[in-house]
Each structure stands twice: as structure tokens, then as C-alpha cells.
Scaffold this motif. Sequence first.
Motif, short mmCIF file in Angstrom:
data_model
loop_
_atom_site.label_atom_id
_atom_site.label_comp_id
_atom_site.label_asym_id
_atom_site.label_seq_id
_atom_site.Cartn_x
_atom_site.Cartn_y
_atom_site.Cartn_z
N THR A 36 0.83 -1.20 0.00
CA THR A 36 0.00 0.00 0.00
C THR A 36 0.86 1.25 0.00
O THR A 36 0.39 2.33 -0.39
CB THR A 36 -0.99 0.04 1.18
OG1 THR A 36 -0.27 -0.10 2.41
CG2 THR A 36 -2.04 -1.05 1.06
N ILE A 81 -7.59 0.71 5.21
CA ILE A 81 -8.60 1.77 5.37
C ILE A 81 -8.02 3.13 4.99
O ILE A 81 -8.74 4.03 4.54
CB ILE A 81 -9.15 1.76 6.80
CG1 ILE A 81 -9.87 0.44 7.09
CG2 ILE A 81 -10.10 2.93 7.05
CD1 ILE A 81 -10.29 0.25 8.54
N LEU A 89 -7.62 2.76 0.55
CA LEU A 89 -8.71 2.55 -0.40
C LEU A 89 -9.58 3.79 -0.68
O LEU A 89 -10.05 3.95 -1.81
CB LEU A 89 -9.58 1.39 0.07
CG LEU A 89 -8.97 0.00 -0.16
CD1 LEU A 89 -9.84 -1.09 0.46
CD2 LEU A 89 -8.75 -0.27 -1.64
N PRO A 90 -9.82 4.68 0.29
CA PRO A 90 -10.61 5.87 -0.05
C PRO A 90 -9.99 6.71 -1.17
O PRO A 90 -10.71 7.32 -1.96
CB PRO A 90 -10.65 6.66 1.27
CG PRO A 90 -10.54 5.60 2.31
CD PRO A 90 -9.58 4.59 1.74
N TYR A 139 -14.08 -3.77 -0.77
CA TYR A 139 -12.96 -4.14 0.10
C TYR A 139 -12.87 -3.21 1.32
O TYR A 139 -12.52 -3.65 2.42
CB TYR A 139 -11.64 -4.10 -0.67
CG TYR A 139 -11.46 -5.24 -1.65
CD1 TYR A 139 -12.27 -6.38 -1.61
CD2 TYR A 139 -10.48 -5.18 -2.63
CE1 TYR A 139 -12.10 -7.42 -2.51
CE2 TYR A 139 -10.30 -6.22 -3.54
CZ TYR A 139 -11.11 -7.33 -3.47
OH TYR A 139 -10.93 -8.34 -4.36
N LEU A 140 -13.18 -1.93 1.11
CA LEU A 140 -13.14 -0.99 2.22
C LEU A 140 -14.22 -1.32 3.25
O LEU A 140 -13.96 -1.34 4.46
CB LEU A 140 -13.31 0.43 1.71
CG LEU A 140 -13.28 1.55 2.76
CD1 LEU A 140 -12.00 1.50 3.58
CD2 LEU A 140 -13.43 2.91 2.09
N ASN A 141 -15.43 -1.60 2.79
CA ASN A 141 -16.51 -1.98 3.71
C ASN A 141 -16.17 -3.27 4.45
O ASN A 141 -16.44 -3.41 5.65
CB ASN A 141 -17.82 -2.14 2.95
CG ASN A 141 -18.44 -0.81 2.58
OD1 ASN A 141 -18.41 0.13 3.37
ND2 ASN A 141 -18.98 -0.71 1.39
N ALA A 189 -12.21 9.35 5.12
CA ALA A 189 -12.78 8.60 4.00
C ALA A 189 -14.15 9.14 3.63
O ALA A 189 -14.49 9.26 2.45
CB ALA A 189 -12.87 7.11 4.36
#
Length: 325
Positions: A120, A169, A172-173, A188-190, A225
Motif C-alpha cells: 500500500t 482503510i 482505499l478511499p 474491500y473498504l466496507n 474517508a
Amino acid sequence: MKQKLRIVAEKLQKPCSNIGLLQGKMGIAVFFFHYSRYLDYRDWEEYANQLMNEIVEEIQKMVNCDYIENLAGIGIGIEYLVQQGFICCDTNEILEDFDNQIHHIVSCFSGQINMKNWITGFGKYYVARLNNPDNRMKTSPGIELIKKHILQIVDSLPYYSFENIFSVIHFLPDVINLGIDRIKAGHYLNYAVDRLETVVYEDVFFRNYPGSFNPLIAAVLLLRAAKKNNNDDFAARALHFLDKYELNFRQYLSCKHAITWSFLYHILWKACNRTIYQSLSTQWLEKVVIDDMDFDFGELINAGMMFLTMNESINEDWLDWFPLY
């Protein structure tokens, strides 16, 4: 606040062999560029430029590309400084070698994910490159390759460990905000937020709380986010974590990290408009005696950026590149 910033600046002038963003000269340069603008004091800007010259000289010796100390973080730092108007250059030209080396690593990537420092971290580098206004609306083979590799990174995310959940977290936003496979990135974030809540619930049930969970960081990440993605559900999840866990979490906060607690409560106060968080931010700030504390360079960089933010001299966008977890 001015006195605390002066002490941070004095400590950050000590010799540093690391040239990276999070713990070295690049991060120090970012602080001093902002600090010079806050004070309107050209000497600090000249010092920041001196650090940039040292980075250029030393970067030829680098053999790694990771985020914390090496190419990915330094590339992010260059993009950030250009986008903030501190330096002037064509980053598509300056960072061409960075792009090529990171492309090679990501295209060959396999194995265990180390989120913050590796996969990441490279994703954040790509986000910084695409956030450049010259690249936002641009179509070129290089830009399309960056988007392809972001998708490759997103596809690797279901295999992370819980210790890396804040990195997911955090990352991804930005992918969703850029419009790169929003459905998959949103899914994937949820999932990451659901998993976080499940693990924390189990920790409480089995008396292992707080473990590695920090409701302040979780809430700040989700509120950011929500702002980036215009998603009220993320804001509601952030408030849920605060309402359920924050009060009990206070007993685990130590004075060693007083600056961080003051800063996080400041951000939460601004985002939630809860006066209790303003009060807690002030209380923790009063406990900070920075000249008596033993900080490493990374902690000092973060401290300086936090103080500037709480002083409303800069906004909190630097949190995209300097993770607090």
C-alpha cells in the motif's frame, strides 16, 4: 504552540543519515517548508532546500524502493512539495526512474503483504502521481500503467492480516476518489471496516481489549474517508466506534504519546463538533513537555506537522502521506 514548534525545529536540525519521508530528510524538509511559510522566515526555506539537495546527492546510492525510508516515500514527498507550491519541477520527468523501479517491483509482487511499508506504500505513491493536476485528466501509456498497477494492488488486499487493517482503510478511499474500480475498492473498504469491528468486539468479549485497536485512529481514518468519498455511512461508522469504545479507551492513553492524543482529539473535535474532544485535546497538549522527551526523527516530524495543524497554519492533507498508525 510557537515555543513547541521552535523546540521541534531545533531538534530536527541534528544530523540525520536517513533520507526517507517518514523518518528522514524528506520528511524534515516537508516540515521546514511549512514552518518557513508559517513564520515567513526565509532561512528555514533555505534549510529545507539544502536538505533537498542532499537528498538528490544521496538518492543515487539507494538500492531499495520501500515507503518508509526509500524511493516510494521520497517520490511522494517530491509530488507533495510540488503540489503545495514549495518547489517547481516537472514530476513526470523527475520521477520517471522512480516510476520504472516501482513498476518492476509491483508487477513482480507476490507473497506476504507488509502494508504500511510495501504494497500500500507503493499504492500511495501511485495515488500521489495521479493527484498531480497535470496527470488527473491525462491519458498516456505511463498513466494507464499506474492505474493498472493500482488495480493489481487492490486485488492483493483480501489477503492482509489484521495488523495491516488501518493501512487498507487509509489507502482505499484514495482509490475510490480517483474513480479506479470504485465498486471493488468500496467492497474491500466496507469489508475491512466490518472486519475491524468484528475483531474489536471479540477482543472485548475475550478481555483482550484494546489489543492493536485504537478507536481514535479508526474514527479519524473513517471521517477522512467520508469526506473524500462523500459517504455518510463512513461518518456514521466513525461515530459508532467513538460512541462505543472511546470513553473506555481513555484509560489506556499514556503521556508518552500526548502529542498524538491531543492532535487526534483536535481532528475529532473539528469533524464532530463535540466540545468534550476540544477539552481533551487541550488537556493532552498541556501535558506535552517536548524538550524533556526523547523523540526519534519520525516522531519529531509528525509532532511538528501536528502542531502546525492544531495552530491552523496548515490543513490535515499531510495525513494522506504520514500515517499515524
